[in-house]
Design an enzyme around this catalytic site. Structure first.
Site, PDB file in Angstrom:
ATOM      1  N   GLU A 231       2.864  -5.736 -16.283  1.00 51.41           N
ATOM      2  CA  GLU A 231       3.948  -4.751 -16.429  1.00 51.41           C
ATOM      3  C   GLU A 231       4.738  -5.028 -17.709  1.00 51.41           C
ATOM      4  O   GLU A 231       5.970  -5.162 -17.693  1.00 51.41           O
ATOM      5  CB  GLU A 231       4.838  -4.738 -15.176  1.00 51.41           C
ATOM      6  CG  GLU A 231       4.080  -4.312 -13.940  1.00 51.41           C
ATOM      7  CD  GLU A 231       4.968  -3.982 -12.727  1.00 51.41           C
ATOM      8  OE1 GLU A 231       6.190  -4.159 -12.795  1.00 51.41           O
ATOM      9  OE2 GLU A 231       4.395  -3.521 -11.713  1.00 51.41           O
ATOM     10  N   GLU A 365      -2.087  -3.690  -8.465  1.00 52.68           N
ATOM     11  CA  GLU A 365      -0.947  -3.797  -7.540  1.00 52.68           C
ATOM     12  C   GLU A 365      -0.799  -2.455  -6.839  1.00 52.68           C
ATOM     13  O   GLU A 365      -0.550  -1.431  -7.485  1.00 52.68           O
ATOM     14  CB  GLU A 365       0.358  -4.151  -8.266  1.00 52.68           C
ATOM     15  CG  GLU A 365       0.450  -5.613  -8.659  1.00 52.68           C
ATOM     16  CD  GLU A 365       1.810  -6.018  -9.214  1.00 52.68           C
ATOM     17  OE1 GLU A 365       2.825  -5.453  -8.753  1.00 52.68           O
ATOM     18  OE2 GLU A 365       1.842  -6.886 -10.094  1.00 52.68           O
ATOM     19  N   GLN A 414       0.802  -7.802  -1.046  1.00 51.78           N
ATOM     20  CA  GLN A 414       0.190  -9.028  -1.497  1.00 51.78           C
ATOM     21  C   GLN A 414      -0.471  -9.719  -0.308  1.00 51.78           C
ATOM     22  O   GLN A 414      -0.193  -9.368   0.826  1.00 51.78           O
ATOM     23  CB  GLN A 414       1.235  -9.929  -2.111  1.00 51.78           C
ATOM     24  CG  GLN A 414       1.884  -9.338  -3.356  1.00 51.78           C
ATOM     25  CD  GLN A 414       2.733 -10.342  -4.118  1.00 51.78           C
ATOM     26  OE1 GLN A 414       2.781 -11.523  -3.816  1.00 51.78           O
ATOM     27  NE2 GLN A 414       3.440  -9.857  -5.139  1.00 51.78           N
TER      28      GLN A 414
HETATM   29  O1  AHR Z   1       4.427  -7.268  -6.166  1.00 49.82           O
HETATM   30  C1  AHR Z   1       5.766  -7.447  -6.467  1.00 49.82           C
HETATM   31  C2  AHR Z   1       6.109  -7.113  -7.916  1.00 49.82           C
HETATM   32  O2  AHR Z   1       5.902  -5.757  -8.148  1.00 49.82           O
HETATM   33  C3  AHR Z   1       5.251  -7.776  -8.965  1.00 49.82           C
HETATM   34  O3  AHR Z   1       5.694  -9.044  -9.283  1.00 49.82           O
HETATM   35  C4  AHR Z   1       5.447  -6.871 -10.148  1.00 49.82           C
HETATM   36  O4  AHR Z   1       4.355  -6.886 -11.023  1.00 49.82           O
HETATM   37  C5  AHR Z   1       5.662  -5.518  -9.522  1.00 49.82           C
HETATM   38  O5  AHR Z   1       6.746  -4.888 -10.064  1.00 49.82           O
END
Ligand code: AHR
Length: 561
Positions: A231, A365, A414
């Site tokens: 990001e 993500e 996650q």
């Molecule tokens: O997954 C949580 C956060 O979300 C990660 O660290 C970031 O890359 C995203 O904004």
């Protein structure tokens, strides 16, 4: 992160939308009642699959057809990838308990979690972040003396660095997954990242290789995937596309993998930071990177472009992860299906500069992001995981498979104890979530060949929110077996699916179905088996099969020839 608010309009369903008349299949109930006469009668008729949690409401009828002789792209196993960030209890407690812990472990890594993840055949794990990666300095996490630092992104807590490079790779070895390392482009340097890769991968007796050996690993490690930043348009350094591009070229040039086994075959794939939404500044980002890639020279390269997209609806995340009703169920699922349009939008830009689809779109993500559980530390992103999440996972996995020619990797956020997790732990306790079971049921789709399914999905409307009732994918595994995954999104109506099969002589079908009493049913440490898969079985005849699906369910079956 606020940009995750941006969503595209409701995805256009691949199939024509058609509401089917309700058909009450009384013979089905006779069959369920167990009449031997009816059973023997039906044995010679159409294939019938009855989920163990057999619905009692009238079933909606849906026609599907599958032509096995028209295979599509490979469904890359890496779309079932995971993401483990140093965040809350994702790593510490979730994976790492230390070798002195009473919790059974192997070199500090908890055995129950390893066993559970092995069953998922996890292809790869992205680590150490996330936003954490752009502040991570690998040297603090190697050797006998670890540097204690802070984790400013996620609660400002102590980061002991006891789980570092060797521990992560030991964990991956234990679960049988490949590493996807995210290097620090934010606060780090190309030199720091280059030395990390030399430390990890060289077989030559350099000072760094000797240090690796002294730390317990003489042989070079394999590094399958390298993420160049995270990001970078936001928490990774708020860069413009041009600034990031200059960084990408430098990192791509100098961060080398020296492992002799990865020079010709199994080369490390480099993944550039890509978009985080669909608004114009996100599409401009994709344009800029892909345009640069089109005219890249020998001195830099990339193999993937990442994309982040959470299902959050509004920022900050405020939807409850448990204790919600059918309206929130419909809102979240409607929002999650926008993933299809987002992928289509960025794929179209990529097609302009890379018509041969050499560059993968890597959705590294994604997942549901809800309000933190009451009483939890807000920065730890703790949430429950319900039947809604199982359905959300199946819908997204289906979307990735439907874009298999471009989407060749994805990492749900996650893996443990954070956001849409596979596993929740509390000290010595562990529970598997509904999302975990979807990943388990979908294992046969890893590296399967996509087989198109044609169907009229139908719709259902709740509180003015209209959704397709059915979603489905099919795949042929390496052994030639056909697998079918069907989701009944409708929270109240069962569905009767009639499948016509061409190019295959189906004799029977069986598999598993996942459903639960309520849309927000969850598994807890005390009651862990509320949302678990149940077996389904089937018979087949005349190239047709009929599946009776429970409302709000995910079903995966294998067709036997
Ligand atoms: O997954 C949580 C956060 O979300 C990660 O660290 C970031 O890359 C995203 O904004």
């Amino acid at each position: 992160m606020a940009q995750k608010l941006a969503f595209r309009p409701f995805r256009s369903i691949q199939c024509q939308i058609l509401r089917q008349a309700q058909v009450r299949r009384t013979f089905l109930f006779a069959l369920q009642a167990g009449s031997p006469l009816v059973r023997s009668l039906f044995a010679s008729l159409t294939l019938l699959i009855v989920a163990t949690a057999a619905p009692v409401a009238a079933a909606q009828k849906v026609q599907m057809s599958i032509d096995v002789s028209k295979p599509g792209a490979k469904i890359d196993r890496n779309i079932f990838g995971q993401f483990a960030e140093h965040l809350g209890h994702g790593v510490y407690e979730g994976i790492w308990v230390g070798s002195d812990s009473k919790i059974p472990n192997t070199r500090g890594i908890r055995n129950d979690v390893v066993a559970a993840l092995k069953a998922l055949k996890v292809p790869d794990v992205r680590w150490p972040g996330g936003c954490f990666a752009d502040e991570y300095h690998w040297r603090k996490g190697i050797g006998p003396q670890r540097t204690v630092t802070l984790n400013p992104n996620w609660g400002g807590v102590i980061e002991p660095n006891t789980f570092g490079t060797h521990e992560f790779l030991d964990f991956l070895d234990q679960i049988g997954a490949e590493p996807y390392l995210s290097v620090n482009v934010g606060s780090g340097t190309p030199q720091e990242a280059a030395e990390w890769l030399e430390y990890l991968t060289t077989a030559q007796p350099t000072t760094l290789a000797k240090e690796r050996a002294a730390n317990g690993h003489p042989a070079p490690y394999k590094v399958a995937f390298l993420g160049i930043g995270n990001e970078s348009w936001d928490c990774g350094g708020n860069m413009t596309p041009d600034y990031y591009l200059s960084q990408l070229k430098i990192y791509s040039r100098f961060v080398r993998n020296f492992n002799p086994a990865q020079q010709d075959k199994q080369q490390m794939l480099k993944i550039a930071v890509g978009p985080g939404g669909g608004e114009s500044r996100r599409t401009e980002w994709t344009e800029a990177i892909m345009k640069a890639y089109q005219s890249h020279t020998w001195s830099w390269d990339m193999n993937g472009l990442s994309m982040h997209s959470y299902t959050v609806v509004k920022w900050p995340p405020s939807y409850a992860s448990v204790g919600f009703g059918e309206k929130e169920y419909a809102q979240i699922l409607k929002s999650t299906m926008e993933m299809n349009d987002l992928i289509a939008k960025h794929s179209a830009i990529m097609d302009k500069y890379d018509p041969e689809k050499k560059i993968a779109l890597v959705v590294d993500e994604w997942g549901g992001w809800y309000a933190p559980l009451p009483g939890s530390t807000p920065g730890f992103l703790v949430q429950q995981n319900s039947l809604r999440d199982a359905i959300l996972a199946a819908l997204n996995l289906n979307i990735f498979a439907q874009h298999a020619d471009r989407v060749r990797m994805a990492n749900i956020a996650q893996m443990i104890n954070v956001l849409q997790a596979m596993i929740l732990t509390d000290k010595e306790k562990m529970v598997l979530t509904p999302t975990y079971y979807v990943y388990k049921m979908y294992v046969p789709f890893q590296d399967a060949t996509f087989v198109p399914v044609t169907f009229d999905a139908g719709t259902f409307t709740h509180d003015g929110i209209t959704l397709p009732r059915i979603d489905a994918i099919a795949g042929k595994d390496k052994a030639g077996k056909l697998w079918l995954a069907i989701t009944n999104v409708d929270p109240n109506q069962p569905a009767e699916i009639e499948v016509s099969l061409a190019g295959i002589n189906a004799k029977s079908a069986s598999g598993e179905t996942l459903t639960a009493p309520k849309v927000d049913s969850v598994n807890t440490f005390d009651v862990p088996n509320t949302v678990v898969p149940k077996p389904v079985s089937a018979k087949a005849q005349d190239g047709k099969l009929t599946l009776e699906l429970a409302p709000k369910s995910v079903t995966v079956i294998a067709v036997e020839q």
